[in-house]
Design an enzyme around this catalytic site. Sequence first.
Site, PDB file in Angstrom:
ATOM      1  N   ILE A  62      44.513 -17.883   8.334  1.00  0.00           N
ATOM      2  CA  ILE A  62      44.285 -19.164   7.665  1.00  0.00           C
ATOM      3  C   ILE A  62      43.235 -19.072   6.574  1.00  0.00           C
ATOM      4  O   ILE A  62      42.962 -20.055   5.893  1.00  0.00           O
ATOM      5  CB  ILE A  62      43.882 -20.271   8.660  1.00  0.00           C
ATOM      6  N   GLY A  95      38.736 -13.796   2.404  1.00  0.00           N
ATOM      7  CA  GLY A  95      37.731 -13.741   1.355  1.00  0.00           C
ATOM      8  C   GLY A  95      37.020 -12.419   1.373  1.00  0.00           C
ATOM      9  O   GLY A  95      37.407 -11.489   2.095  1.00  0.00           O
ATOM     10  N   GLY A  96      35.983 -12.343   0.570  1.00  0.00           N
ATOM     11  CA  GLY A  96      35.254 -11.094   0.458  1.00  0.00           C
ATOM     12  C   GLY A  96      34.613 -10.647   1.753  1.00  0.00           C
ATOM     13  O   GLY A  96      34.307  -9.479   1.930  1.00  0.00           O
ATOM     14  N   MET A  97      34.349 -11.587   2.669  1.00  0.00           N
ATOM     15  CA  MET A  97      33.713 -11.242   3.935  1.00  0.00           C
ATOM     16  C   MET A  97      34.712 -10.842   5.008  1.00  0.00           C
ATOM     17  O   MET A  97      34.317 -10.415   6.080  1.00  0.00           O
ATOM     18  CB  MET A  97      32.899 -12.442   4.431  1.00  0.00           C
ATOM     19  N   GLY A  98      35.977 -10.993   4.783  1.00  0.00           N
ATOM     20  CA  GLY A  98      36.955 -10.651   5.804  1.00  0.00           C
ATOM     21  C   GLY A  98      38.030 -11.702   5.886  1.00  0.00           C
ATOM     22  O   GLY A  98      38.430 -12.286   4.877  1.00  0.00           O
ATOM     23  N   VAL A 150      39.941 -15.010   8.401  1.00  0.00           N
ATOM     24  CA  VAL A 150      39.823 -15.992   9.478  1.00  0.00           C
ATOM     25  C   VAL A 150      41.216 -16.242  10.038  1.00  0.00           C
ATOM     26  O   VAL A 150      42.169 -16.457   9.279  1.00  0.00           O
ATOM     27  CB  VAL A 150      39.206 -17.309   8.982  1.00  0.00           C
ATOM     28  N   LYS A 159      36.707 -15.168  13.002  1.00  0.00           N
ATOM     29  CA  LYS A 159      36.358 -14.597  11.701  1.00  0.00           C
ATOM     30  C   LYS A 159      36.062 -13.123  11.887  1.00  0.00           C
ATOM     31  O   LYS A 159      35.157 -12.751  12.656  1.00  0.00           O
ATOM     32  CB  LYS A 159      35.151 -15.316  11.110  1.00  0.00           C
ATOM     33  N   ASP A 163      23.266 -19.455   1.597  1.00  0.00           N
ATOM     34  CA  ASP A 163      24.503 -19.384   0.808  1.00  0.00           C
ATOM     35  C   ASP A 163      25.269 -20.698   0.917  1.00  0.00           C
ATOM     36  O   ASP A 163      26.484 -20.708   1.105  1.00  0.00           O
ATOM     37  CB  ASP A 163      25.376 -18.218   1.279  1.00  0.00           C
TER      38      ASP A 163
END
Length: 747
Positions: free
Chosen positions: A45, A48-51, A53, A68, A169
């Site tokens: 769903i 992004g750059g962090m992984g 979800v 996540k 952030d």
Amino acid sequence: MAAGHHEGHDDGDRGGQQDPGNGTPGGSAGNGRLIQGRYRLHELIGRGGMGEVWRSLDESLGRRVAVKCLKPAGHSGDAGFTRILQERFRREARVAAALQHRGITVVHDFGEHEGVLFLVMEMLDGRNLLQTLDDAGRSPLPVPDITDIAEQVADALAYTHAQGVVHRDLKPANIIRLTDGAVKICDFGIARLGHDIGFTSRLTGSGVAMGTPHYMSPEQIDASEVDHRSDLYSLGCVLYELATGRPPFDLGDAWSILVGHRDSQPEPPRVGRPELPVELERLILDLLAKDPEHRPQDAADVGGRLKAMRAAAGVTTRPVPAALPGWARGLTTGSAARSTRAHRITAPPHHELTAAWSTRPVTEQASPETLASLAARHAEAIDLARIGNWRQAYDLHTSVAAARDRAQGTDHPDTLASRHEAAHCLTRLGRTEEALRMYEYVAEARRRVLGPDDPDTLVARHEAAYELGRLGRHLEAHQEYSAVLAARERTAGPDDPDTLQCKHNLGVNLGLLGRAEEAYLTAAEVAEARARVLGADDERTLVTRFEVGHALARTGRSAQALETYREVAEIRERVLGADHRDTLAARYEIGICLGRLGRSADALALYEDLVAALTRTAGSADLETLRARHALGVNLGLLGQWDRALAEARDVAAVRERLLGAGHPDTLVSKREIAVGLGWLGRWSGALTVYHEVAETRERVLGPAHPDTLTSRNDEAGCLAQLGRTAEAQALYRRVGEQREETPERL
């Protein structure tokens, strides 16, 4: 829930390329994978750059969760780096999991699986603010939406900053608005973790701190010391974007954006949107000050300014006493609320019809498209009410009711549902008489169409009883509550939650009728039943136990009341957190009981802590903060510290007069406290002036025979006596006595 209806999943870079396989156990083929033998990944769903979800199922508890997955961008063969990273991840995840606030996404679990770090979070139904803006074609949000979102974010930040946690952030993608209007911040600790993992963009070879360029504070850019005020700068960036449709420095490349944050002043939002309130623009620009010392110094102050704006504009979630939370009404004198509101049952668009209704003529044939359009407008009106736009919501509900009347019939359940919602809006607008008439009309129509014992009929009757109580017609309210309770016990049983809600309200109303012992017994019965049916920790159980404490105090059993309030406060602190408003409300009542038991020193210490907590979490101008400050001042006086008591009373009176008006009962209570302090300090001329002002205002607002007016005239007479003006004092005493003899005893 549609894909993407969870918290912010992008990395905040607009249009940046993302690694499609980054962060999923087994690459992008995560669908159906089981993590740690417990979490089943079902649907991607967000990415992004962090992984990534995933919508997932916690198979141990059978609940939906969001997982996540985070994976380092490099150093995969460096065992030392991996160990450090895992330890930092555990530290940050523990911090995030420890945060317990309604405005923060709940972290259930965290761990590592096949080299992938993962967080297990609550599954949310909503859209993040970046999606919301994109959905609207980057059009600015309505002002009530902006202030509503801002208040909720400020409340959450006030809590986290009090815990020593800085987000670092904050951005639209990390703020999600649920379908019910609630707002939650997500990804606490993730920005720091992203820096450790290697996902955060480094725009220079060294020194650039973590964050997303469009929302980074100048001190982050300069790699300076970062504290909670950096989050406030980021909040200013978010609000600027919500108000204008674009970030404050929407320049061509990331470096130019950072230079803009560090060196340039943003264009005032009203340049492109002149209808924006001046106060909102001023707050946004204050938040965007380059120097942290020139910004608002804490999130509670931001929340207080927003509340003041909404109050000044007539858009508030608490316009009249009945709109306060159940525990909050009447806190000035320590009394409890009449009730929490019963649920409002809204008929679905295609309500099953009864024979009584189906024979009624309509003036036009309703097509499925017409019904669908009316249902959508009905839902829109409910959304307007949810964000506090009661006037607009009322107008829309009234319009929909008229259209449904024409298309479906006067007594159709959908038509009556719209009128029921219109009545609720009237309540929140302070138009109690009109709300009562509307509820009575809906109740009678539902009785004819659906039957006297239908749940919708009983809901409308319950609301009518509540409005009667708000109008001081407690005997009529008692009769109506009793009838509704009998019907609910007969049809749904004595332990049904709605039955217990009605019985709770009946008990409160008994107290208002002066039948204190009956009120206590009723509240005790409901508390015991709710604990059995709903659980001892359920908030409805605690609301009634709160009422038990109030009834005990009202019957002179302050020591038992104190113990009850302490038990409620302990459970609320455990379940909701120490700084939750309901927890703080119970602590307020503990202080009232301590004062009644002559333990003013203990009460003073409690109120000093309580004022600090409320100021931190709600702001210095919040009504509950002012109530606690009033109680603090009273206890200062009881301990003989009259200089401090007088200063506190003056401050509270000034803020209350600005927020509530000169004739509001709370303002007058504070002004009376000023006069009391002046009297104890021997300044009787000043005290007389204030007593007279309070008496005149009460007489104008409440009438000459109202008990509060007579109390003020008595105060005035006593002051005249202290000044040696004996004849005037005796004449005023006689006048008060005669007025009391002529006034019939109030029920």
